[in-house]
Design a protein around this motif. Structure first.
Motif: not given
Length: 147
Positions: A33-47, A51-63
């Motif tokens: 990025a320094s050499e080419q004078d370009r912006p830099l973006l970090l990308l992080v994968p999350i699985q 499936f669960t139907i309880d929204p509180s469990i989904v929110a806790r797992i996502n957090y």
């Protein structure tokens, strides 16, 4: 009189998948990025969680998953700040799959996210599918199978 449209420069995308690869990927991405004078973006994968139907469990797992992604991205932040980059971090969600299909699903999700970011160069520690990375230069530093 015609208007001049200034197109933003295509960014360098650094994909951080493991703590051990974070510093290597960040150093390489900062150098390019320094050499080419370009912006830099970090990308992080999350699985996505199964499936669960309880929204509180989904929110806790996502957090919890987002906190893990922040921790992973924090491994690269000191390197970026030392080089003078204030890089945004994006999360690439990929579907909850069986164990055998999790790596290909993650690689495809990361390739799509890099394409959506209009990446010029992708610095990564995993192999990305070539069908989804046309028009981008891929710099694969290590093999994901070694982890």
């Amino acid at each position: 009189m015609t208007a001049v449209v200034i197109a933003p420069r295509r960014p360098i995308v650094a994909i951080i998948t493991h703590e051990s690869d974070a510093t290597i990927v960040a150093h390489t991405a900062v150098g390019i990025a320094s050499e080419q004078d370009r912006p830099l973006l970090l990308l992080v994968p999350i699985q996505r969680p199964a499936f669960t139907i309880d929204p509180s469990i989904v929110a806790r797992i996502n957090y919890r998953l987002l906190r893990d992604a922040e921790t992973l991205a924090a491994q690269a932040q000191p390197i970026l700040e030392a080089a003078g980059f204030s890089s945004p971090t994006r999360v690439a969600w990929h579907g909850a799959r069986s164990f055998r299909r999790s790596r290909p699903a993650r690689a495809a999700a990361l390739a799509r996210a890099a394409r959506r970011a209009h990446a010029a160069v992708v610095v990564t520690g995993i192999k990305l599918p070539t069908a989804l990375t046309r028009g981008m230069k891929i710099l694969c530093l290590t093999d994901d199978d070694a982890h």
